[in-house]
Motif scaffolding. Structure first.
Motif, PDB file in Angstrom:
ATOM      1  N   GLU A  90       0.808  -1.216   0.000  1.00  0.00           N
ATOM      2  CA  GLU A  90       0.000   0.000   0.000  1.00  0.00           C
ATOM      3  C   GLU A  90       0.849   1.277   0.000  1.00  0.00           C
ATOM      4  N   THR A  91       2.166   1.134   0.151  1.00  0.00           N
ATOM      5  CA  THR A  91       3.034   2.308   0.176  1.00  0.00           C
ATOM      6  C   THR A  91       2.972   3.033  -1.173  1.00  0.00           C
TER       7      THR A  91
ATOM      8  N   GLY B 118      -0.198   6.440   2.462  1.00  0.00           N
ATOM      9  CA  GLY B 118       0.801   5.375   2.531  1.00  0.00           C
ATOM     10  C   GLY B 118       2.191   5.912   2.273  1.00  0.00           C
TER      11      GLY B 118
END
Length: 591
Positions: free
Chosen positions: A363-364, A400
């Motif tokens: 999700e970054t 994120g």
């Protein structure tokens, strides 16, 4: 062990026996520890849940074979070393006897040479009373006596020389025996029944293999094998550090989680700084390294405090004790559960530290690299001040974000010289450029948007790293110092400056000949960084009470305070922080 042909008995058998005894003791400790773990794994105990106990028992069972091999290997090493110590003692005795015989033979040869007629120790022939007509017979007698003396001397010389030849022959045999004994010991210590899978990694094999080949071969070893191998071949660390980032990344990312954990536990010193290893892998390895360093410096701290407390002690280590206490407090955050400090890199002796804030995941979406300015040091990390901007951003993250706070090398400590030296900056900036390349080989960070934030000299660090090949999607200047002469804005990068009208801005306006006093006048606001008006600081030298009529040193202090304010999360900096955050969160093209 190092020795020479002139001293083939060199070495200390008692010290070697000490090593043998130490290995025997370690083997006993390993077995006692394994017995304790085995007992614990068989007893659920109060509060244990079945699943946890079963998992623990399985882990103990999995390592039991390796632990037993390690104990057996140490015992066999002890036996080999004990035998080697005995053989070396015999060699030393032989050498001592040969040296005594050589000295005696050389002394005999010297005396024999001196006994030659005319020599120092030859027997003089007395001159007899000679009657007329007897001269010829007297001369003959003298010649016969000299011949006798010469024959006797030559016999003694021949005997002494024969002794010396025999001694040298025996000495050659002694040298050959030392080589044989050393080779036998070395071969035995590297045998498969002692080193297990490590036995195939001889010194020559490690030296000859390429870094990439070594990485592949190491993948078959257990964590304990890796520890044994590194102890036997410390040169392995330097060899692996020479591997290319891409080769390491390809190798590491191909390992499954279990094999990655094996390397983290087996080679934490290497994995914790190996370019190409994932961020989470390096942090996990550096957690082990932090625990090991903690153990060492806590002993050092206890020793210093004990010495300082002794009556009549002249020890004055107040500053050293305080510095160690600060480091200990910081490193305890790295080993706590859960950790409050995540170390991507930590090498205090080299003044290198990179702290990661946040957790890389699928999700970054954004990676922030924050680099501090002039006077940055490890103390700023220990106190948490250096990480404050990155931490503030992360706590307010909505999309994120993972942040890295980077001080990779000794930052300038003199604002007037080092901080204004473009050549000095290149060495530190190369480390930053390398980090930027390395970080994005991580599958969880690859392709994410890259944002670089620098305060003061940190902006020079970033722009020099760009000149060296680094690329960022956005660059933020917090009262940035300058950019190098060979830097031009990248057309695919957005640049923005956020500054107060502080002491640095005043210095940037000073001109020395055709150039500015700070970074040759290449102020970020003038060479490509978009910007708005200066922010109003709560207290600056221009708004200082007294309207400039006060002591100019106090006014300058206000200018320094507003300069440092840009890198803080103080309430007075909130407007700047929010504007910076809005700029970072604006949609932009990823890498």
């Amino acid at each position: 062990m190092t020795w020479t042909d002139d001293d083939p008995g060199q070495g200390e058998p008692p010290a070697i026996l000490g090593l043998a005894k130490l290995r025997t003791a370690r083997a006993q400790e390993i077995r006692r520890a394994q017995d304790t773990l085995t007992t614990a794994s068989g007893d659920a105990g109060v509060g244990w849940q079945a699943q946890s106990q079963t998992a623990f028992a399985a882990e103990v069972q999995k390592t039991a074979g390796d632990v037993e091999l390690l104990a057996v290997g140490m015992e066999k090493q002890a036996a080999v070393l004990t035998q080697y110590a005995g053989q070396l003692s015999q060699l030393k005795d032989r050498q001592r006897i040969l040296e005594q015989r050589r000295a005696s033979a050389k002394s005999s040869l010297a005396r024999a040479n001196a006994m030659m007629p005319g020599g120092l120790f030859s027997e003089p022939t007395p001159a007899p009373f000679v009657l007329a007509g007897e001269e010829d017979s007297t001369a003959e007698a003298k010649a016969e006596e000299e011949a006798r003396q010469r024959a006797a001397a030559e016999s003694k010389i021949a005997a002494a020389q024969a002794d010396l030849r025999a001694i040298e022959s025996e000495w050659d045999a002694l040298v050959a025996d030392r080589r044989r004994v050393d080779q036998s010991c070395s071969t035995a210590l590297e045998a498969a029944d002692i080193l297990g899978a490590v036995s195939s990694f001889s010194g020559s094999a490690v030296s000859a293999a390429s870094p990439g080949d070594l990485l592949d071969r190491l993948s078959v070893l257990s964590a304990i094998d890796l520890q044994v191998l590194l102890a036997a071949h410390p040169e392995l660390a330097e060899k692996l550090q020479a591997a290319s980032t891409q080769d390491v990344a390809t190798w590491w990312n191909a390992l499954d989680a279990e094999h990655q954990q094996t390397f983290i536990v087996g080679l934490p010193n290497i994995i914790g700084s190996l370019n190409g290893v994932s961020a989470l892998g390096r942090v996990a390895a550096n957690r082990i390294n932090a625990a090991n360093r903690l153990e060492a410096i806590e002993r050092t701290l206890a020793d210093w405090k004990r010495q300082a407390a002794q009556p009549g002690s002249f020890t004055n280590a107040t500053s050293q004790i305080s510095a160690l206490e600060d480091e200990i407090k910081y490193l305890r955050g790295a080993v706590s559960e859960p950790p409050t400090v995540q170390l991507y890199l930590y090498d205090k002796d080299a003044d290198r530290i990179i702290e990661m804030i946040g957790t890389p995941s699928p999700e970054t979406k954004r990676v922030v690299t924050y680099t501090p300015g002039t006077l940055a040091n490890l103390d700023g990390f220990y106190s948490g001040d250096t990480q404050s901007i990155a931490d503030w951003l992360h706590k307010r993250d909505e999309d994120g974000m993972v942040a890295f706070v980077v001080k990779d090398g000794r930052y300038p400590q003199n604002p007037l010289t080092e901080a204004n030296d473009q050549q000095y900056a290149r060495g530190i900036a190369q480390n930053l450029a390398d980090f930027e390349e390395v970080a994005f080989t991580d599958p969880l960070l690859e392709g994410r948007q890259s944002v670089a934030i620098g305060h003061s000299w940190g902006v020079a660090n970033i722009t020099v790293s760009e000149a060296l090949g680094a690329h960022y999607d956005k660059v933020v200047s917090l009262s940035g110092a300058g950019a190098p002469a060979d830097w031009t804005p990248s057309p695919t990068t957005e640049y923005r400056d956020f500054s107060y009208d502080d002491i640095l801005q005043f210095a940037q306006d000073i001109r020395v000949g055709e150039h500015g006093a700070v970074w040759s006048g290449r102020n970020p606001r003038e060479v490509g960084f978009a910007h708005e008006d200066y922010y109003d600081a709560p207290l600056t030298w221009k708004s200082f009470p007294g309207n400039g009529l006060v002591n100019p040193l106090l006014a300058a202090a206000g200018g320094i305070e507003s300069h440092n304010l840009a890198a803080s999360t103080a309430p007075g900096n909130l407007t700047l922080l929010n504007d910076m955050r809005d700029f970072i969160n604006e949609a932009g093209a990823p890498r």
